[in-house]
Motif scaffolding. Structure first.
Motif, PDB file in Angstrom:
ATOM      1  N   LEU A 170      11.519  87.382  46.387  1.00 10.96           N
ATOM      2  CA  LEU A 170      11.518  86.972  48.108  1.00 10.96           C
ATOM      3  C   LEU A 170       9.451  86.665  48.442  1.00 10.96           C
ATOM      4  O   LEU A 170       9.028  86.314  49.368  1.00 10.96           O
ATOM      5  N   ALA A 171       8.992  88.069  48.138  1.00  9.07           N
ATOM      6  CA  ALA A 171       7.728  88.381  48.320  1.00  9.07           C
ATOM      7  C   ALA A 171       7.241  87.426  47.831  1.00  9.07           C
ATOM      8  O   ALA A 171       5.344  86.876  48.426  1.00  9.07           O
ATOM      9  N   ALA A 172       7.101  86.776  46.390  1.00  9.53           N
ATOM     10  CA  ALA A 172       6.026  85.629  45.778  1.00  9.53           C
ATOM     11  C   ALA A 172       6.455  84.155  46.767  1.00  9.53           C
ATOM     12  O   ALA A 172       6.003  83.625  47.050  1.00  9.53           O
ATOM     13  N   ALA A 173       8.013  84.011  46.724  1.00  9.46           N
ATOM     14  CA  ALA A 173       7.905  82.728  47.611  1.00  9.46           C
ATOM     15  C   ALA A 173       7.791  82.050  49.386  1.00  9.46           C
ATOM     16  O   ALA A 173       6.915  81.745  49.808  1.00  9.46           O
ATOM     17  N   LEU A 174       7.041  84.119  49.067  1.00 11.73           N
ATOM     18  CA  LEU A 174       6.842  84.216  51.046  1.00 11.73           C
ATOM     19  C   LEU A 174       5.781  84.946  51.177  1.00 11.73           C
ATOM     20  O   LEU A 174       5.531  85.928  51.857  1.00 11.73           O
ATOM     21  N   PRO A 175       5.013  85.164  50.553  1.00 13.91           N
ATOM     22  CA  PRO A 175       3.277  85.972  50.533  1.00 13.91           C
ATOM     23  C   PRO A 175       3.147  86.764  51.682  1.00 13.91           C
ATOM     24  O   PRO A 175       2.401  87.083  52.132  1.00 13.91           O
ATOM     25  N   ASP A 176       2.952  85.119  53.074  1.00 10.30           N
ATOM     26  CA  ASP A 176       2.679  85.845  54.081  1.00 10.30           C
ATOM     27  C   ASP A 176       3.764  86.404  55.617  1.00 10.30           C
ATOM     28  O   ASP A 176       3.384  87.033  56.506  1.00 10.30           O
ATOM     29  N   ASP A 177       4.722  87.067  55.100  1.00 12.89           N
ATOM     30  CA  ASP A 177       6.109  87.112  55.905  1.00 12.89           C
ATOM     31  C   ASP A 177       6.007  88.713  55.239  1.00 12.89           C
ATOM     32  O   ASP A 177       5.785  89.585  54.723  1.00 12.89           O
ATOM     33  N   ALA A 178       5.803  89.612  56.727  1.00 13.92           N
ATOM     34  CA  ALA A 178       5.607  90.332  56.747  1.00 13.92           C
ATOM     35  C   ALA A 178       6.679  91.674  56.522  1.00 13.92           C
ATOM     36  O   ALA A 178       6.361  93.176  56.080  1.00 13.92           O
ATOM     37  N   GLU A 179       7.650  91.144  56.651  1.00 15.85           N
ATOM     38  CA  GLU A 179       9.007  91.842  56.821  1.00 15.85           C
ATOM     39  C   GLU A 179       9.576  91.955  55.563  1.00 15.85           C
ATOM     40  O   GLU A 179       9.868  92.837  54.760  1.00 15.85           O
TER      41      GLU A 179
END
Length: 167
Positions: free
Chosen positions: A32-41
């Motif tokens: 998820l972090a790789a797919a959404l690198p700007d997502d703080a949560e």
């Protein structure tokens, strides 16, 4: 990735962590972090699972990413991220960064006893013993339910201001 899919995948990963499957949660959160690198949560939850696994060096960049966005995290998550990052820096021996991070947390959330406690530990590591003791004594005096501590609360608060005073 749509918001519904993101939310579902994040909730599943959090549930895995909470159910005692941190390795599986980590795999999902890294994806998820790789797919959404700007997502703080997502960054915060990814940092948290690394901490659970004792992977502090891997947790720090995710905490930093989560805290770089001051608007997205909920208040409880922001508190947790500040404490997590400060504690992680401390465990890694990055004491000055731990103090700076935890001071920022205490400034933002002065009522948070956990942040003050972790700040006191980091201050101990930087040999700022007087300030560390002051923080802990004040926290003890104001939060302890022990009737014996409460009987001496005024004295504890007095000495917290100046531990060198003898009279």
């Amino acid at each position: 990735m749509g918001e519904n899919e993101r939310g579902k995948r994040l909730a599943e990963a959090i549930a895995l962590r909470e159910q005692g499957a941190p390795d599986q949660a980590r795999e999902r959160l890294l994806a998820l972090a790789a797919a959404l690198p700007d997502d703080a949560e997502v960054a915060y939850q990814t940092a948290w699972v690394h901490d659970v696994l004792g992977l502090e060096a891997e947790a720090a960049p995710f905490y930093e990413r989560a805290l770089s966005d001051r608007t997205t995290l909920t208040e409880p998550d922001r508190r947790g991220a500040l404490l997590g990052l400060g504690s992680t820096y401390r465990v890694l021996g990055r004491y000055a960064q731990a103090v700076d991070t935890l001071r920022a947390g205490v400034a933002e959330f002065p009522d948070d006893g956990a942040l003050r406690t972790f700040l006191a530990m980091a201050l101990f590591n930087t040999e700022e013993h007087h300030e560390a003791m002051t923080l802990l004594l004040n926290l003890l005096a104001t939060t302890s339910g022990d009737p014996h501590v409460q009987r001496y609360r005024r004295a504890i608060e007095h000495y917290a201001r100046d531990l060198h005073e003898t009279v």
